[in-house]
Design an enzyme around this catalytic site. Structure first.
Site, PDB file in Angstrom:
ATOM      1  N   THR A  78      -7.525   9.159   8.670  1.00  0.00           N
ATOM      2  CA  THR A  78      -6.987   7.916   8.137  1.00  0.00           C
ATOM      3  C   THR A  78      -6.802   6.845   9.216  1.00  0.00           C
ATOM      4  O   THR A  78      -6.330   5.764   8.918  1.00  0.00           O
ATOM      5  CB  THR A  78      -5.636   8.160   7.437  1.00  0.00           C
ATOM      6  OG1 THR A  78      -4.761   8.800   8.363  1.00  0.00           O
ATOM      7  CG2 THR A  78      -5.806   9.043   6.220  1.00  0.00           C
ATOM      8  N   LYS A  86       0.832  -1.202   0.000  1.00  0.00           N
ATOM      9  CA  LYS A  86       0.000   0.000   0.000  1.00  0.00           C
ATOM     10  C   LYS A  86       0.869   1.256   0.000  1.00  0.00           C
ATOM     11  O   LYS A  86       1.818   1.349   0.779  1.00  0.00           O
ATOM     12  CB  LYS A  86      -0.910   0.000   1.232  1.00  0.00           C
ATOM     13  CG  LYS A  86      -1.890  -1.164   1.255  1.00  0.00           C
ATOM     14  CD  LYS A  86      -2.768  -1.157   2.490  1.00  0.00           C
ATOM     15  CE  LYS A  86      -1.979  -1.454   3.758  1.00  0.00           C
ATOM     16  NZ  LYS A  86      -2.839  -1.676   4.941  1.00  0.00           N
ATOM     17  N   GLY A 111      -7.553   3.794  11.083  1.00  0.00           N
ATOM     18  CA  GLY A 111      -8.403   2.651  10.746  1.00  0.00           C
ATOM     19  C   GLY A 111      -8.478   2.348   9.256  1.00  0.00           C
ATOM     20  O   GLY A 111      -9.195   1.429   8.853  1.00  0.00           O
ATOM     21  N   THR A 112      -7.749   3.087   8.442  1.00  0.00           N
ATOM     22  CA  THR A 112      -7.796   2.880   6.990  1.00  0.00           C
ATOM     23  C   THR A 112      -7.374   1.469   6.602  1.00  0.00           C
ATOM     24  O   THR A 112      -7.997   0.825   5.755  1.00  0.00           O
ATOM     25  CB  THR A 112      -6.855   3.869   6.268  1.00  0.00           C
ATOM     26  OG1 THR A 112      -6.977   5.137   6.875  1.00  0.00           O
ATOM     27  CG2 THR A 112      -7.185   3.947   4.807  1.00  0.00           C
ATOM     28  N   GLY A 113      -6.275   0.998   7.237  1.00  0.00           N
ATOM     29  CA  GLY A 113      -5.756  -0.330   6.908  1.00  0.00           C
ATOM     30  C   GLY A 113      -6.750  -1.432   7.252  1.00  0.00           C
ATOM     31  O   GLY A 113      -6.981  -2.355   6.468  1.00  0.00           O
ATOM     32  N   CYS A 114      -7.366  -1.316   8.448  1.00  0.00           N
ATOM     33  CA  CYS A 114      -8.372  -2.295   8.868  1.00  0.00           C
ATOM     34  C   CYS A 114      -9.525  -2.302   7.878  1.00  0.00           C
ATOM     35  O   CYS A 114     -10.028  -3.356   7.481  1.00  0.00           O
ATOM     36  CB  CYS A 114      -8.918  -1.933  10.252  1.00  0.00           C
ATOM     37  SG  CYS A 114      -7.652  -1.766  11.513  1.00  0.00           S
TER      38      CYS A 114
END
Lengths: 558, 558
Positions: free
Chosen positions: B264, B191, B266-269
């Protein structure tokens, strides 16, 4: 501190988890989301759990529960709190201490707190150890805006506070609510989901306690006879009754049809979370309870309709709110029409139970007034038939074109009745044709045509159905009233009997049922947004008002 | 075992909690719900956390993590799994063992597993202890369908497996994806949210690696010049680039505009949960990644648009999907029109880049063909003006009536140009008026009137705007092409220069911008359901097809 300006109100749950996602903080978070609220969560205990039962529980150390509460309160502006499974005395005590330290002790107002006194799982697993009851009743209840025990929780709490009773009747529920209120919460909601009541029970209670406010949910509202035709069990079927008592003296009994469903895992969590969400959004406690019970009821209905073996949460969150109102079920066959009527209930009642209708039912209506009405109705039906022509022109499929066309033929049959009446009253076809059109007739008729020109098929259908179904309701209302003992409605020798028979009769009521199907299918095919629903409701209300205006005109002749 | 027949697919998250609700299993559950999936969750660790950072972590004993997994797998038919924060070696090992015991060892197919190798929080808190890296890379990665490291996670994983490198360019991302793939997962998504790239970087990569598939998200699609007018930074602004490599040899680079946002957390979750949800619903891995990156992007946009200081999850779940497409933002000023064009891109391109347009641009179009076109366009404009008359008749407010009326005046101005051309080519007003109407003209013109009669204002607006905006796009496409070095478009001495100038000129483009505002406001005022959007899109596509048919007819004269 992040502000809640321009964004969803924040609601906090302090409860246990459910690994299968149907109850506990998972159900809470889903419910908050469905109410447009942002969910924060403090985990008080973990469970290994699924739809067959609770396999294991791991309590979280009280100090870590308090740490999570600090993280949330230090940063987020919480608008409402709910507590669920707190498991043991140390956790319960920790929650009470944290709330007191942060709010009461500092003189800071505490957000409303809904305490769901979760004690035992449906499968029989202990979710609150017995020694925690002291902390809960003497520590947490006095901080609570509302406690929400079910039958067995209420019995356990009462027993702990010295009253041994089994709750088996509505009277018992009232008694238990009164006693539980003395434990210190601002209000008590005793949930009746595990009991079964009838309309007779409810009527008995209301008659004995005029101070109790009745909230009827579902098909029990007034002037919905058309929705009950062919479904007698809706009148006599089992009911669920909840009792809400508050320190302020308010006493409310809420009733709705009981659903035989296995999709009730997580119901209690959902209800208390929905109440907290409504409070966070600014509702009063009674309104919050009314909306939340209706929400939970719809969730169970939706789960049942989908045939899910899992919980109501499999469905509630994934179905847009508008969709609820279009999801037909065994206890709610016409949900959308029911909502249209419920949301226009005042004018709908004024129209259905109009003085014109009453005098007609008594047989005392002046012949002049009736003739005026019949003549104008004859002229109106020309607009009405043209509106269906417009509907045919706007249709996209052959069945839609056919349905619109058949309605025109029905109208042509209906005007045959009008000429019959007129002949009876000595009025020739020619006189009928040359009757000057009244303003109220033009208003209603031209409005139909305007809606047809301006909007899409849906809007025109709403207008046409308001008219079709309204007369059906008037016909059934008169019929129902005529069947009461010593009724004020006179059938023998009533000069308007033919008119009453026509609109309550099989042929017209068949058309009503076709109309109900049309509305429900249209709404279900593409559930309207709130904006669109409001447009449709406005058309429905406007037509009902114009119908009433029609009878006003017939009554106020000079 | 509960079936997923007739209900939402079940997705399981194995991860940590976030008490503030923006990341962890809370974000996962919200994302599953937003994708119409049912969420189950196994808690691997608890955090006391808020938007300012992680205050504390409490790992769950590995045995209890495994118990939760048993409860879920014993009862629910899980369609996809994601893992997030696993915190330590024993938990990671426990998860690997449970998965192997239940699936691999028994020869049972394991559901797809998305492994988000969460190592360090944005605020710097360790979320995966270093000694757990061995279990993760050698135990979990080989079970994973996809791993989704960001820049720092990729660097840490590479360092642990023997390669020290800093990822600072797109070329570095490609190299790291290749190396990470050797750790055993079926695919790797590196990412690029923490890097910043430009369209030049991306073009350089695509030119050097023709085997890499390009997925452009946002305003970079073809034939959207009208949306870029007055917004030059959309062409040159910073981009986010993700790199997806799979064992099967597929290489994909996904680009979209970078959003400067603090939302951003929590974006990855969210991204990994969205990928798992898409897989559970049956998407291919590349499609799942494409949809999930777009979903997360829209979530950040929506959070930014609301001006929230909290995370994207404050908004994503609460906004119906349709709403995303109407939420205007600094990097997406015309989201709804963009979607209309994107969802009709094939026919739209055939129309905009039609042979007629190309010959016109080159100046080689036969005069006969152009005259035929101009005459028919003149006749068409009569329908077009009448359509706006119908729109005025259907309007509900004075500004709407005014806007429709002003358009009629614009059309009357436009026909002035047509008579000018014709005069130039020696065709009298009388000859123009008496031109027989071609079938393609009647088809398009009468379709406009029919849509106007059949539907509501929105449908008629879609039809009218497809026409207005289409000519604007053609004008800008020719202008853009004419500005390339050694362009095939001839301006000097081109007999159709006036026509080109008119549609790319200020006056017409102003009308285009007003049209764009009309569409976006209409869509935003009541975001359409999927059913309704499809109705609108169908009208848009039909008009574009009829426009193309118009030019086909002009090219195929006998």
């Amino acid at each position: 501190m992040p502000q809640s300006k321009n964004m969803s109100p924040i609601v906090l749950t302090i409860a246990g988890t459910d690994s299968s996602g149907g109850a506990g903080i998972q159900a809470d978070l889903k419910t908050f989301a469905a109410h447009g609220c942002y969910g924060a969560s403090v985990v008080a205990a973990l469970t290994a759990q699924n739809t067959t039962g609770v396999q294991d529980v791991l309590p979280v150390p009280a100090a870590f529960v308090q740490k999570q509460m600090d993280s949330v309160f230090d940063d987020l502006e919480v608008k409402a709190i709910k507590t669920g499974m707190l498991f043991d005395a140390s956790i319960t005590k920790g929650v009470v201490e944290s709330l007191k330290t942060r709010f009461t002790d500092k003189g800071v107002a505490q957000p409303p707190l809904i305490c769901d006194p979760v004690c035992v799982s449906t499968s029989g697993h202990t979710l609150l150890q017995e020694h925690a009851l002291e902390e809960m009743t003497s520590g947490l209840f006095p901080l609570a805006t509302l406690i929400t025990p079910n039958k067995s929780e209420a019995e356990l709490l009462l027993k702990y506070s010295g009253t041994t009773m089994e709750i088996t009747s509505l009277e018992d529920m009232l008694t238990s609510a009164e006693k539980l209120l003395s434990l210190g919460s601002k209000a008590v909601l005793v949930k009746g989901g595990h009991l079964e009541s009838t309309m007779d029970d409810v009527t008995r209670i209301w008659e004995a306690h005029p101070e109790i406010r009745a909230i009827k949910q579902g098909l029990f509202d007034d002037n919905m006879e058309i929705l009950l035709v062919g479904h007698p069990k809706y009148r006599t079927g089992p009911l669920v009754v909840d009792v809400l008592f508050s320190q302020g003296g308010e006493k409310v009994v809420l009733t709705r049809p009981k659903i035989n469903s296995s999709s009730t895992h997580g119901t209690g969590c959902t209800l208390s979370s929905a109440i907290a969400s409504e409070l966070a959004r600014g509702a009063s406690l009674t309104d919050a309870v009314e909306c939340a019970t209706a929400y939970t009821h719809r969730g169970i209905l939706a789960a049942e309709a989908i045939g899910s073996m899992l919980t109501l949460h499999l469905t509630t969150i994934y179905i847009p709110l508008a969709d609820y109102t279009t999801r037909r079920s065994s206890t709610d066959p016409y949900p959308f029409t029911r909502m249209l009527i419920a949301r226009t209930s005042q004018i709908w009642k004024q129209y259905v139970e109009h003085e014109f209708v009453k005098q007609l039912g008594k047989g005392v209506l002046n012949r002049t007034n009736f003739i005026y009405f019949i003549k104008q109705d004859y002229l109106y039906l020309k607009y009405y038939a043209r509106a269906y022509g417009l509907l045919a022109a706007k249709s996209a499929t052959f069945p839609e074109i056919q349905s619109a066309t058949e309605t025109i033929l029905n109208v042509l049959h209906e005007i045959g009745n009008h000429t019959d009446y007129c002949a009876k009253f000595g009025i020739s076809k020619q006189e009928l044709e040359s009757t000057p059109e009244a303003t109220s007739t033009t208003a209603y008729g031209a409005y139909l045509i305007d809606v047809g020109l301006q909007g899409d098929v849906a809007k025109l259908v709403m207008a046409a159905m308001a008219c079709l179904l309204g007369y059906g309701e008037v016909g059934l209302w008169l019929k129902k009233e005529s069947q009461r003992p010593n009724s004020w409605v006179v059938m023998e020798g009533n000069p308007y009997k033919q008119w009453m028979d026509e609109y309550s009769g099989e042929m017209y009521q068949n058309a009503v049922r076709t109309g109900l199907e049309t509305i429900e299918k249209l709404a279900a095919a593409d559930p309207p947004s709130l904006v669109r629903f409001e447009e449709w409701r406005t058309v429905w209300e406007r037509c009902t008002r114009l119908e009433k205006g029609f009878w006003d005109a017939a009554m106020n002749l000079n």
